[in-house]
Design a protein around this motif. Structure first.
Motif, mmCIF file in Angstrom:
data_model
loop_
_atom_site.group_PDB
_atom_site.id
_atom_site.type_symbol
_atom_site.label_atom_id
_atom_site.label_comp_id
_atom_site.label_asym_id
_atom_site.label_seq_id
_atom_site.Cartn_x
_atom_site.Cartn_y
_atom_site.Cartn_z
ATOM 1 N N TYR A 276 0.816 -1.212 0.000
ATOM 2 C CA TYR A 276 0.000 0.000 0.000
ATOM 3 C C TYR A 276 0.852 1.265 0.000
ATOM 4 O O TYR A 276 0.622 2.192 -0.805
ATOM 5 C CB TYR A 276 -0.963 0.013 1.199
ATOM 6 C CG TYR A 276 -1.933 1.175 1.121
ATOM 7 C CD1 TYR A 276 -3.118 1.056 0.410
ATOM 8 C CD2 TYR A 276 -1.641 2.395 1.711
ATOM 9 C CE1 TYR A 276 -4.001 2.123 0.294
ATOM 10 C CE2 TYR A 276 -2.510 3.471 1.594
ATOM 11 C CZ TYR A 276 -3.684 3.322 0.892
ATOM 12 O OH TYR A 276 -4.538 4.390 0.772
ATOM 13 N N ASP A 277 1.824 1.356 0.876
ATOM 14 C CA ASP A 277 2.640 2.567 0.944
ATOM 15 C C ASP A 277 3.419 2.791 -0.343
ATOM 16 O O ASP A 277 3.548 3.931 -0.807
ATOM 17 C CB ASP A 277 3.594 2.496 2.130
ATOM 18 C CG ASP A 277 2.888 2.645 3.462
ATOM 19 O OD1 ASP A 277 1.738 3.126 3.478
ATOM 20 O OD2 ASP A 277 3.485 2.276 4.493
ATOM 21 N N GLU B 299 1.046 -2.711 9.978
ATOM 22 C CA GLU B 299 1.925 -1.784 9.261
ATOM 23 C C GLU B 299 1.934 -0.419 9.943
ATOM 24 O O GLU B 299 2.988 0.214 10.089
ATOM 25 C CB GLU B 299 1.463 -1.643 7.808
ATOM 26 C CG GLU B 299 1.622 -2.887 6.959
ATOM 27 C CD GLU B 299 3.065 -3.164 6.575
ATOM 28 O OE1 GLU B 299 3.858 -2.207 6.510
ATOM 29 O OE2 GLU B 299 3.390 -4.343 6.329
ATOM 30 N N LEU B 300 0.776 0.042 10.369
ATOM 31 C CA LEU B 300 0.677 1.323 11.081
ATOM 32 C C LEU B 300 1.472 1.285 12.376
ATOM 33 O O LEU B 300 2.258 2.202 12.669
ATOM 34 C CB LEU B 300 -0.795 1.635 11.368
ATOM 35 C CG LEU B 300 -1.093 2.764 12.358
ATOM 36 C CD1 LEU B 300 -0.508 4.090 11.884
ATOM 37 C CD2 LEU B 300 -2.605 2.885 12.580
ATOM 38 N N ALA B 301 1.308 0.237 13.163
ATOM 39 C CA ALA B 301 1.966 0.140 14.467
ATOM 40 C C ALA B 301 3.484 0.113 14.336
ATOM 41 O O ALA B 301 4.203 0.564 15.244
ATOM 42 C CB ALA B 301 1.475 -1.104 15.204
ATOM 43 N N VAL C 15 -8.329 3.487 8.459
ATOM 44 C CA VAL C 15 -7.061 4.179 8.707
ATOM 45 C C VAL C 15 -5.901 3.564 7.937
ATOM 46 O O VAL C 15 -4.913 4.249 7.627
ATOM 47 C CB VAL C 15 -6.751 4.212 10.216
ATOM 48 C CG1 VAL C 15 -6.482 2.818 10.751
ATOM 49 C CG2 VAL C 15 -5.597 5.142 10.538
ATOM 50 N N GLY C 16 -5.987 2.281 7.590
ATOM 51 C CA GLY C 16 -4.942 1.644 6.817
ATOM 52 C C GLY C 16 -3.591 1.692 7.500
ATOM 53 O O GLY C 16 -3.455 1.440 8.698
ATOM 54 N N THR C 17 -2.560 2.066 6.746
ATOM 55 C CA THR C 17 -1.202 2.113 7.274
ATOM 56 C C THR C 17 -0.856 3.462 7.898
ATOM 57 O O THR C 17 0.291 3.684 8.275
ATOM 58 C CB THR C 17 -0.179 1.802 6.163
ATOM 59 O OG1 THR C 17 -0.217 2.853 5.180
ATOM 60 C CG2 THR C 17 -0.475 0.466 5.495
ATOM 61 N N GLY C 18 -1.840 4.358 7.986
ATOM 62 C CA GLY C 18 -1.614 5.634 8.658
ATOM 63 C C GLY C 18 -1.161 6.761 7.763
ATOM 64 O O GLY C 18 -0.600 7.755 8.242
ATOM 65 N N ARG C 19 -1.416 6.682 6.473
ATOM 66 C CA ARG C 19 -0.982 7.712 5.533
ATOM 67 C C ARG C 19 -1.436 9.104 5.968
ATOM 68 O O ARG C 19 -0.687 10.083 5.837
ATOM 69 C CB ARG C 19 -1.530 7.394 4.126
ATOM 70 C CG ARG C 19 -1.112 8.377 3.043
ATOM 71 C CD ARG C 19 -1.696 7.968 1.691
ATOM 72 N NE ARG C 19 -3.139 8.082 1.660
ATOM 73 C CZ ARG C 19 -3.789 9.194 1.315
ATOM 74 N NH1 ARG C 19 -3.110 10.277 0.988
ATOM 75 N NH2 ARG C 19 -5.111 9.215 1.277
ATOM 76 N N LEU C 20 -2.652 9.211 6.504
ATOM 77 C CA LEU C 20 -3.177 10.492 6.960
ATOM 78 C C LEU C 20 -3.161 10.614 8.478
ATOM 79 O O LEU C 20 -2.956 11.705 9.018
ATOM 80 C CB LEU C 20 -4.609 10.687 6.443
ATOM 81 C CG LEU C 20 -4.749 10.676 4.912
ATOM 82 C CD1 LEU C 20 -6.212 10.759 4.515
ATOM 83 C CD2 LEU C 20 -3.967 11.824 4.281
ATOM 84 N N ALA C 21 -3.374 9.514 9.165
ATOM 85 C CA ALA C 21 -3.438 9.561 10.625
ATOM 86 C C ALA C 21 -2.109 9.976 11.242
ATOM 87 O O ALA C 21 -2.077 10.708 12.243
ATOM 88 C CB ALA C 21 -3.866 8.199 11.176
ATOM 89 N N LEU C 22 -0.998 9.540 10.664
ATOM 90 C CA LEU C 22 0.305 9.852 11.247
ATOM 91 C C LEU C 22 0.650 11.340 11.161
ATOM 92 O O LEU C 22 1.050 11.933 12.167
ATOM 93 C CB LEU C 22 1.389 8.994 10.599
ATOM 94 C CG LEU C 22 1.356 7.515 11.002
ATOM 95 C CD1 LEU C 22 2.343 6.725 10.158
ATOM 96 C CD2 LEU C 22 1.662 7.343 12.480
#
Length: 251
Positions: free
Chosen positions: A17-18, A82-84, A54-61
């Motif tokens: 994804y990333d 992946e996010l963690a 939220v997926g891998t955190g592209r926006l959340a991070l």
């Protein structure tokens, strides 16, 4: 699609994804707008924000890095892993669950958002309606529900096979079908290397901006703003995508 459920997309795409989608939209601009919307009176530093899918955190991070409290819901354990694993990932509260009915009890948020067509991963229109209704019920006074999605273009049913990646060691083919009558599209990325073949399926059911407005109205929300992108470019008849902000009507 047979054998496809809420977690399938995330589980199959988490590893790529990333690499494939990190730059699909301007994440810092998106985070800045969401942080501004979260800055509600009576909530020091801004109210909490909930990202659906939220997926891998592209926006959340990047949003969390601005000091905003972020909760992210996703149906895929692989995506949340992946996010963690990322720098700052521990600052985002990751919750495994269905975004149409997040397991969050009675928690409320200044902003609930669902970005980049993720709402359309709910292929049952009733699930899209449940998702919007749940988001509406979680908004703090003055809060916003924000949806980013493409604007569907009328057309006929199509089938397509096209290369996405061709290298000396890898070929990725995109195989897809669209059914405008059902407002659905589905497909596979067929990832071929000497080690074998990996299938990455996807399935969406799109809604028009007007249909989203109707679902929001049924949930007690009204359209407050509609932009063409996160930079707040004015939305027009030729805009290929939209960022729509809904709020509860004033009492």
């Amino acid at each position: 699609m047979d054998g496809y459920d809420h977690a399938t997309y995330g589980d199959r795409f988490a590893a790529v994804y990333d690499d494939w989608y990190q730059g699909i939209t301007d994440a810092p601009t998106c985070a800045a707008l969401l942080a501004e919307l979260a800055d509600l009176e009576g909530h020091a530093g801004g109210g909490p924000v909930l990202e659906l899918g939220v997926g891998t955190g592209r926006l959340a991070l990047p949003l969390s890095a601005m000091g905003v409290q972020v909760v992210g819901v996703d149906a895929s354990e692989a995506m949340l892993a992946e996010l963690a694993a990322k720098d700052g990932g521990g600052a985002v509260e990751a919750v495994l669950g269905d975004m149409a009915a997040p397991p969050l009890g009675d928690r409320a948020f200044a902003v609930v958002f669902v970005a980049y067509n993720t709402l359309f991963n709910l292929v049952d229109p009733a699930d899209q309606q449940r998702c919007i209704a749940d988001a509406a019920a979680r908004l703090l006074p003055g809060g916003s529900f924000v949806v980013e999605a493409f604007v569907p273009v009328p057309g006929r049913a199509q089938e397509a096979v096209a290369p996405r990646t061709i290298t000396a060691d890898r070929v990725v083919l995109s195989v897809s079908q669209t059914d405008p009558g059902r407002q659905e599209a589905l497909g596979q990325y067929v990832d071929i290397t000497e080690a074998g073949i990996t299938l990455r399926p996807w399935h969406i059911r799109w809604s028009t901006p007007e249909q989203l407005d109707d679902m929001a109205a049924a949930a007690g929300l009204v359209l407050a703003d509609r932009w063409a992108d996160w930079e707040r470019t004015p939305f027009g008849p030729d805009s290929p995508s939209h960022v729509s902000r809904y709020t509860a009507p004033p009492t």
